[in-house]
Write a protein that holds these residues in place. Sequence first.
Motif, PDB file in Angstrom:
ATOM      1  N   LYS A  23       6.894 -54.048 -10.955  1.00 23.80           N
ATOM      2  CA  LYS A  23       5.938 -53.743  -9.869  1.00 23.80           C
ATOM      3  C   LYS A  23       5.395 -52.313 -10.036  1.00 23.80           C
ATOM      4  O   LYS A  23       5.221 -51.848 -11.161  1.00 23.80           O
ATOM      5  CB  LYS A  23       6.603 -53.993  -8.514  1.00 23.80           C
TER       6      LYS A  23
ATOM      7  N   HIS B  57       1.067 -63.524  -8.083  1.00 21.89           N
ATOM      8  CA  HIS B  57       2.231 -62.982  -7.373  1.00 21.89           C
ATOM      9  C   HIS B  57       1.899 -62.850  -5.888  1.00 21.89           C
ATOM     10  O   HIS B  57       0.764 -62.538  -5.521  1.00 21.89           O
ATOM     11  CB  HIS B  57       2.617 -61.622  -7.961  1.00 21.89           C
TER      12      HIS B  57
ATOM     13  N   GLU C  21       8.518 -68.282  -6.025  1.00 28.30           N
ATOM     14  CA  GLU C  21       9.012 -67.084  -5.351  1.00 28.30           C
ATOM     15  C   GLU C  21       8.714 -67.199  -3.859  1.00 28.30           C
ATOM     16  O   GLU C  21       7.602 -66.853  -3.420  1.00 28.30           O
ATOM     17  CB  GLU C  21       8.332 -65.831  -5.905  1.00 28.30           C
TER      18      GLU C  21
ATOM     19  N   GLY D 151      12.174 -59.026  -2.121  1.00 27.57           N
ATOM     20  CA  GLY D 151      12.437 -57.652  -1.699  1.00 27.57           C
ATOM     21  C   GLY D 151      13.156 -57.553  -0.363  1.00 27.57           C
ATOM     22  O   GLY D 151      13.238 -56.476   0.225  1.00 27.57           O
TER      23      GLY D 151
ATOM     24  N   SER E  62      14.934 -61.719  -4.569  1.00 30.49           N
ATOM     25  CA  SER E  62      16.254 -61.114  -4.340  1.00 30.49           C
ATOM     26  C   SER E  62      17.335 -61.619  -5.295  1.00 30.49           C
ATOM     27  O   SER E  62      18.508 -61.700  -4.927  1.00 30.49           O
ATOM     28  CB  SER E  62      16.684 -61.298  -2.871  1.00 30.49           C
TER      29      SER E  62
ATOM     30  N   GLY F 189      12.659 -58.727  -9.441  1.00 33.05           N
ATOM     31  CA  GLY F 189      11.984 -57.488  -9.067  1.00 33.05           C
ATOM     32  C   GLY F 189      12.953 -56.319  -9.114  1.00 33.05           C
ATOM     33  O   GLY F 189      13.270 -55.787 -10.175  1.00 33.05           O
ATOM     34  N   GLY F 190      13.473 -55.936  -7.949  1.00 33.17           N
ATOM     35  CA  GLY F 190      14.308 -54.739  -7.822  1.00 33.17           C
ATOM     36  C   GLY F 190      15.421 -54.624  -8.865  1.00 33.17           C
ATOM     37  O   GLY F 190      15.614 -53.563  -9.456  1.00 33.17           O
TER      38      GLY F 190
END
Length: 304
Positions: free
Chosen positions: A62, A144, A214, A220, A260, A281-282
């Motif tokens: 991101k 996305h 997703e 997130g 997540s 992601g994270g």
Amino acid sequence: MAAPSSLASSHLSRLADVRRAAASAAPAPQNQQLRLGCSRRRAQRLVAMAGSGKFFVGGNWKCNGTKESISKLISDLNAATLENDVDVVVAPPFIYIDQVKSSLTDRIEVSAQNTWIGKGGAFTGEISAEQLVDIGCQWVILGHSERRHVIGEDDQFIGKKAAYALSQNLKVMACIGELLEEREAGKTFDVCFKQMKAFADNITDWTNVVIAYEPVWAIGTGKVASPEQAQEVHAAVRDWLKTNVSADVASTVRIIYGGSVNAANCAELAKKEDIDGFLVGGASLKGPDFATICNSVTSKKVTA
Ligand SMILES: O=C(CO)COP(=O)(O)O
């Protein structure tokens, strides 16, 4: 959160048809099934995929990172031991793609997070598919939820981007997923199928496409979909492809889950029949955690 039972019963009965058909199909060659140690249906799919059916893990960085933090992430990824049975792709912000391409191991492919809808030219602030190919980028993430719901891209715009990117030999991670209120209203399948239709209207060859489911409520938020919730939608999307595109595409396209995913929850998700990988992601910003998620492919080798 809507319970699975609130999802349209017609879809569930079609899923049952798909499962019955798979159970009566010719058995996969036994060595393939044994080698993978997976269920017969998945082994049949992998045979049909003829080598392209590896587990797939994408890291979507991101709008994160600096030259320094990305250098550290690259050195962690270069040092990681990755299983052979997994395709790994990372998607840095545009301005760091060149840095990543020049210092990341070739074992990991590189993706953009977006691209322009057509040939480059007078489109201030945009990056074209031709330019991405020029700097050695192999993939692009399209549709996305942050592009759909924060920037306002619609289904048709995203579908056309997919067609153009594929025409320029970029491979596409095509994202779909419902908002929390859509799930609570029992519209999960309707939303995902509508987004799928916009892709299907624009894609003629699915060889270079991975579908990423997703759910927006899981992105997130730390609130991961349960393996059962994710599996249910993946199976429904595969069923939709069978009805609306072809049985061949339905059995060969990879459907990955995002929302997540982390080093602690990936193994249980990876065991599910129709979960062919992850878009992370994270947790993809931490090299060792991302490597653990890539290596959750080993869960697939345990009989489902
Ligand atoms: O949006 C995602 C990947 O594209 C998922 O993000 P998180 O893993 O941070 O929830």
